[in-house]
Design an enzyme around this catalytic site. Structure first.
Site: not given
Ligand code: F6P
Length: 364
Positions: A120, A146, A142, A188, A144, A15, A83
């Site tokens: 991650d 994390d 990120t 997440r 997040d 993302g 994969r």
């Molecule tokens: O990892 C970043 C994040 O924004 C998370 O907080 C969220 O769950 C996810 O990506 C959303 O992903 P997408 O944009 O693919 O829906």
């Protein structure tokens, strides 16, 4: 005689998040200006690597992007080209392994190594590629926060700034209309954004995946406040939070059925609160607003330091490492130690201790 310059590639995976362009800019400028290297950028993350789609990164191409959100390189988050087992099931996804294509591009473009900017999942893939002959350097991004073995990832500060501002804005309607306002934030399966923004915004309850909540306890929090004359409440809930004995609320896209999406728990909680307590409640899902726009001041500084450090590692041919911010300093750690395991909020985290001391509930 002209010496052939070392050439490196840069890609962004997963993302988007504020600060990606700041890393690309810093790594390119340091590599070109100070370290005498050439740089190319792969288009759309690992897709550009396997399909051999790239363009030169120069002083000109990275000029004027420091404050821009997103990534000038593009990114891809849905494909698993190599994969690599991911997620709790750790199953190897079906399909063709494009490792030979990645190796071919690497040789054809005469690269010495690749700087891979991602969270991650992307860093797990980077380590996989590193083990299979593609020298990689990781940069932790990120919202997040994390990623393991770094105190912070860039993008997190910007996301928390947006989430804190959202709480401030919700507070005006909450207090004027005497409502329970529920704000669902991203993250997440980690509660870093909810915890930090919840504390900064003065949430009355902060619900995070690491502490499964009791619905009864949440009702009690808003009822108690109402009894004490506090005519509104603010609840900050992480998208991955779930009640005790339950699991995170996920949905599936009809197009990308293999990728569960988190989100929706805020709406459910708000409906339940209204039903059980009789207090009017509304939910807001902050969603991708947390990922968009300009990086904050802190994220620009961190991303710039990360980009510079990553270019330095490449020039010293120190591959298989991730740059990180730990104990107030930029340092490095082996990608092998980071890969495959996200970082959750520890239950004794100082911010949890502080919030509890101030009377904030975690719904437990
Ligand atoms: O990892 C970043 C994040 O924004 C998370 O907080 C969220 O769950 C996810 O990506 C959303 O992903 P997408 O944009 O693919 O829906």
């Amino acid at each position: 005689m002209n010496k052939i310059k070392a050439r490196i590639g840069i890609l962004t995976g997963g993302g988007d998040c504020p600060g990606l362009n700041a890393v690309i800019r810093a790594a390119t400028k340091a590599a070109v200006h100070q370290l005498g290297m050439e740089v190319i950028g792969f288009v759309d993350g690992f897709r550009g690597l396997v399909d051999d789609e790239s363009f030169p990164l120069t002083f000109d191409t990275v000029s004027n992007i420091l404050n821009q959100g997103g990534t000038i390189l593009g990114t891809s988050s849905r494909d698993n080209f190599f994969r690599v087992p991911m997620g709790p099931s750790q199953k190897v996804p079906p399909g063709k392994d494009r490792l030979p294509d990645a190796l071919r591009t690497f040789r054809k473009r005469k690269l010495q190594g690749i700087i891979c900017i991602g969270g991650d999942g992307t860093l797990t893939v980077a380590y996989h590629l590193h083990r299979h002959g593609l020298p990689m350097i990781g940069v932790p991004k990120t919202i997040d926060n994390d990623v393991r073995l770094t105190d912070v990832t860039f993008g997190f500060d910007s996301a928390c700034t947006v989430a804190t501002d959202a709480i401030d804005r919700l507070r005006t309607t909450a207090s004027s209309h005497h409502r329970v306002m529920v704000l669902e934030v991203m993250g997440r399966n980690a509660g870093w954004i909810a915890l930090h923004a919840g504390l900064a915004g003065g949430g009355d309850a902060i619900l995070i995946p690491e502490i499964p909540f009791s619905l009864k306890r949440v009702y009690e929090v808003v009822r108690q406040r109402s009894r004490r004359g506090r005519r509104y409440s603010i609840i900050v809930i992480a998208e991955g939070a779930h009640p005790k004995g339950g699991s995170a609320f996920i949905s599936f896209s009809p197009v990308l059925s293999n990728r569960p999406r988190l989100g929706g728990i805020g709406m459910l909680l708000s409906e339940q609160i209204e039903k059980e307590t009789g207090l009017e409640s509304r939910a807001t899902v902050l969603g991708h607003l947390q990922r968009g726009g300009s990086p904050s001041f802190l994220d620009r500084v961190l991303a710039t330091q990360f980009g510079f450090a990553a270019a330095g590692l490449a020039s010293q041919r120190r591959y298989g490492k991730m740059v990180r911010f730990l104990g107030g300093k930029i340092s490095t750690v082996n990608l092998s130690q980071v890969s495959g395991r996200p970082r959750n909020v520890p239950l004794n985290h100082p911010l949890i201790v502080t919030a509890r001391a101030l009377g904030t509930s975690f719904g437990d």
